[in-house]
Write a protein that holds these residues in place. Structure first.
Motif, mmCIF file in Angstrom:
data_model
loop_
_atom_site.group_PDB
_atom_site.id
_atom_site.type_symbol
_atom_site.label_atom_id
_atom_site.label_comp_id
_atom_site.label_asym_id
_atom_site.label_seq_id
_atom_site.Cartn_x
_atom_site.Cartn_y
_atom_site.Cartn_z
ATOM 1 N N MET A 364 -27.625 19.434 -4.314
ATOM 2 C CA MET A 364 -27.885 18.900 -2.981
ATOM 3 C C MET A 364 -27.232 19.735 -1.874
ATOM 4 N N ASN A 365 -26.430 20.717 -2.258
ATOM 5 C CA ASN A 365 -25.828 21.617 -1.284
ATOM 6 C C ASN A 365 -26.301 23.064 -1.475
ATOM 7 N N ASP A 366 -27.324 23.239 -2.282
ATOM 8 C CA ASP A 366 -27.881 24.563 -2.568
ATOM 9 C C ASP A 366 -29.138 24.769 -1.724
ATOM 10 N N GLU A 367 -29.072 25.674 -0.751
ATOM 11 C CA GLU A 367 -30.189 25.880 0.174
ATOM 12 C C GLU A 367 -31.449 26.368 -0.534
ATOM 13 N N ARG A 368 -31.297 26.961 -1.702
ATOM 14 C CA ARG A 368 -32.485 27.432 -2.429
ATOM 15 C C ARG A 368 -33.371 26.271 -2.863
ATOM 16 N N TYR A 369 -32.780 25.094 -2.991
ATOM 17 C CA TYR A 369 -33.549 23.918 -3.401
ATOM 18 C C TYR A 369 -33.870 22.991 -2.229
ATOM 19 N N VAL A 370 -32.891 22.746 -1.370
ATOM 20 C CA VAL A 370 -33.081 21.733 -0.335
ATOM 21 C C VAL A 370 -33.138 22.306 1.085
ATOM 22 N N GLY A 371 -32.953 23.608 1.219
ATOM 23 C CA GLY A 371 -33.058 24.222 2.528
ATOM 24 C C GLY A 371 -32.144 23.564 3.547
ATOM 25 N N LYS A 372 -32.726 23.179 4.681
ATOM 26 C CA LYS A 372 -31.946 22.553 5.750
ATOM 27 C C LYS A 372 -31.703 21.068 5.502
ATOM 28 N N HIS A 373 -32.224 20.534 4.395
ATOM 29 C CA HIS A 373 -32.100 19.101 4.113
ATOM 30 C C HIS A 373 -30.979 18.800 3.119
ATOM 31 N N GLY A 374 -30.002 19.675 3.049
ATOM 32 C CA GLY A 374 -28.881 19.457 2.147
ATOM 33 C C GLY A 374 -27.981 18.312 2.604
ATOM 34 N N ASN A 380 -21.607 13.742 0.807
ATOM 35 C CA ASN A 380 -20.796 14.360 -0.239
ATOM 36 C C ASN A 380 -19.499 13.589 -0.480
ATOM 37 N N SER A 381 -18.816 13.236 0.594
ATOM 38 C CA SER A 381 -17.524 12.558 0.462
ATOM 39 C C SER A 381 -17.670 11.180 -0.167
ATOM 40 N N ALA A 382 -18.682 10.427 0.266
ATOM 41 C CA ALA A 382 -18.864 9.069 -0.244
ATOM 42 C C ALA A 382 -19.126 9.073 -1.737
ATOM 43 N N VAL A 383 -20.032 9.922 -2.189
ATOM 44 C CA VAL A 383 -20.376 9.938 -3.610
ATOM 45 C C VAL A 383 -19.199 10.428 -4.446
ATOM 46 N N VAL A 384 -18.511 11.481 -4.002
ATOM 47 C CA VAL A 384 -17.372 12.005 -4.762
ATOM 48 C C VAL A 384 -16.274 10.956 -4.887
ATOM 49 N N LEU A 385 -15.947 10.271 -3.815
ATOM 50 C CA LEU A 385 -14.892 9.260 -3.851
ATOM 51 C C LEU A 385 -15.235 8.110 -4.784
ATOM 52 N N ILE A 386 -16.484 7.670 -4.739
ATOM 53 C CA ILE A 386 -16.874 6.531 -5.575
ATOM 54 C C ILE A 386 -16.907 6.924 -7.044
ATOM 55 N N ILE A 387 -17.406 8.122 -7.344
ATOM 56 C CA ILE A 387 -17.441 8.565 -8.733
ATOM 57 C C ILE A 387 -16.023 8.765 -9.265
ATOM 58 N N MET A 388 -15.136 9.292 -8.442
ATOM 59 C CA MET A 388 -13.740 9.438 -8.862
ATOM 60 C C MET A 388 -13.121 8.083 -9.159
ATOM 61 N N LEU A 389 -13.398 7.093 -8.296
ATOM 62 C CA LEU A 389 -12.864 5.750 -8.509
ATOM 63 C C LEU A 389 -13.372 5.171 -9.821
ATOM 64 N N GLY A 390 -14.682 5.265 -10.053
ATOM 65 C CA GLY A 390 -15.255 4.733 -11.290
ATOM 66 C C GLY A 390 -14.678 5.409 -12.515
ATOM 67 N N SER A 391 -14.505 6.732 -12.448
ATOM 68 C CA SER A 391 -13.999 7.479 -13.598
ATOM 69 C C SER A 391 -12.553 7.119 -13.903
ATOM 70 N N ILE A 392 -11.732 7.046 -12.850
ATOM 71 C CA ILE A 392 -10.314 6.715 -13.047
ATOM 72 C C ILE A 392 -10.173 5.314 -13.641
ATOM 73 N N LEU A 393 -10.912 4.354 -13.074
ATOM 74 C CA LEU A 393 -10.854 2.988 -13.596
ATOM 75 C C LEU A 393 -11.304 2.938 -15.054
ATOM 76 N N ALA A 394 -12.366 3.701 -15.371
ATOM 77 C CA ALA A 394 -12.887 3.697 -16.743
ATOM 78 C C ALA A 394 -11.870 4.278 -17.718
#
Length: 406
Positions: A364-374, A380-394
């Motif tokens: 989702m941050n690679d311009e070759r795939y998403v161009g200006k729609h990255g 980015n911050s929201a998804v990373v924080l939530i996945i980190m929370l889920g992983s740590i809890l697990a």
């Protein structure tokens, strides 16, 4: 007009498809054991799936790739192999749980033990996938899934304390059973943000031939649709807290304990509304998971794929969902407890989520795939924080809960 119809169908899809056996079981278990305290976990999971679904649709519309195809192409097959195999195995566990849920619904309706229904459920799902089209499956099953709105009606009619509901929307420390509390948080997150949901969504967007003109439609479906689905899950938790807990059901060990949830509101019709909700929601998820297993296998191995193709045109794709449905039915035939399988698979899903989501974030941050729609900083911050929370809890709570017994 076509895009307005897509938005409407997307919302209906969420109503009928968001509440599958994982969401139902974890929400009901949370409500019966901890009252309204875990509303925040469902809200958090809903926010996460909104981000992931929006990203999945945006990626498919702009790049013309599915997520699985993009990861394999961007990182190579050797890197792709670990998320590929882990997702296949976890999807199979969830598919078995959904098969068990549909079989339990048939047991509640007929009195015949659920083990005898597993193969029949798998065969009916296979027949629809073999003969049906993507549009037919998407629209018919999800419209039937509107029956799950009965939980929202019940939650309103039970008149919960709005202050307690609001308090439950904020994270809190439990007064008892700390390991079970955090294990339920992990399970709820796993049920809400299962990889198959956004992987399936990206495949569906490619099947429907989305392009950049669908980006607004995609945002509406992700935001409105997933929020509506999350509301249904919160309603299940509220009903469980107000009906099951006061009647002494503080630990759900069997799906039969859930069958009376709606009776105080709807009388004898409440039983049948629950049976219909369980059966339809689980069967819809079986179709989605069966397709997703086929999508994942075909996209990962470079086969032809597409539900709208004839089986003779994509034999590997058709063989993949056939085998998945059969393998998922086997543990249910042999009497494996669908509830334990559901709760455990949801927790493991949260623990392994980074294997899929982290490479997806790179895409989702690679311009070759998403161009200006990255992605922007917020996504980015929201998804990373939530996945980190889920992983740590697990990592912390799954071993504790397993050692103590689920």
């Amino acid at each position: 007009m076509k895009k307005i119809l897509e938005i409407s169908l997307g919302i209906v899809t969420s109503v009928g498809g968001f509440l599958e056996i994982g969401s139902l079981a974890t929400a009901a278990q949370a409500g019966s054991a901890f009252g309204l305290q875990l509303i925040w976990a469902i809200a958090l999971g809903t926010i996460c799936i909104i981000f992931l679904v929006e990203m999945a649709g945006r990626f498919a519309a702009v790049s013309g790739h599915t997520i699985s195809d993009g990861i394999r192409e961007r990182f190579g097959f050797n890197f792709f192999l670990l998320p590929f195999l882990s997702t296949l195995l976890l999807n199979l566990m969830v598919l078995a749980a959904e098969t068990g849920g549909a079989a339990i619904a048939l047991e509640l309706a007929t009195g015949i033990a659920f083990q005898w229904w597993a193969l029949a459920v798998a065969f009916l799902a296979w027949l629809l996938l073999w003969k049906g089209t993507f549009g037919f499956i998407e629209k018919c099953v999800t419209i039937l899934g509107l029956v799950t709105l009965c939980f929202v009606v019940a939650a309103v009619l039970l008149e919960p304390d709005l202050k307690a509901v609001a308090a439950g929307a904020l994270p809190s420390i439990p007064q008892h059973d700390h390991a079970s509390y955090w294990f339920m948080v992990v399970s709820i997150l796993g049920a809400s943000i299962s990889p198959y949901l956004f992987l399936f969504y990206s495949s569906g967007a490619v099947e429907d031939k989305w392009d950049e003109t669908y980006l607004g439609t995609n945002r509406a479906i992700a935001g409105l649709g997933m929020s509506f689905g999350g509301t249904i899950s919160i309603a299940v938790l509220i009903v469980a807290a107000l009906v099951l807990a006061p009647n002494g059901v503080d630990q759900i060990t069997d799906y039969h304990q859930l069958s009376t949830m709606l009776v105080p509101v709807f009388g004898r019709w409440g039983y049948w509304l629950f049976v219909a909700s369980l059966g339809i929601a689980c069967f819809g998820a079986i179709l989605e998971l069966g397709l997703q297993q086929a999508y994942l296998a075909a996209q990962g191995l470079g086969w032809n794929w597409g539900e709208d193709r004839k089986p003779s045109e994509d034999p590997g794709f058709s063989a993949a969902y056939t085998l998945a449905l059969l393998l998922a039915a086997i543990p249910i035939v042999f009497g494996f407890d669908p509830l334990n399988l559901t709760i455990l698979s949801m927790a493991l899903t949260a623990a392994t989520l980074p294997l899929t989501v982290i490479p997806f974030l790179f895409l989702m941050n690679d311009e070759r795939y998403v161009g200006k729609h990255g992605n922007g900083t917020i996504s980015n911050s929201a998804v990373v924080l939530i996945i980190m929370l889920g992983s740590i809890l697990a990592i912390v709570t799954i071993p504790l809960e397993l050692l103590g017994g689920i």
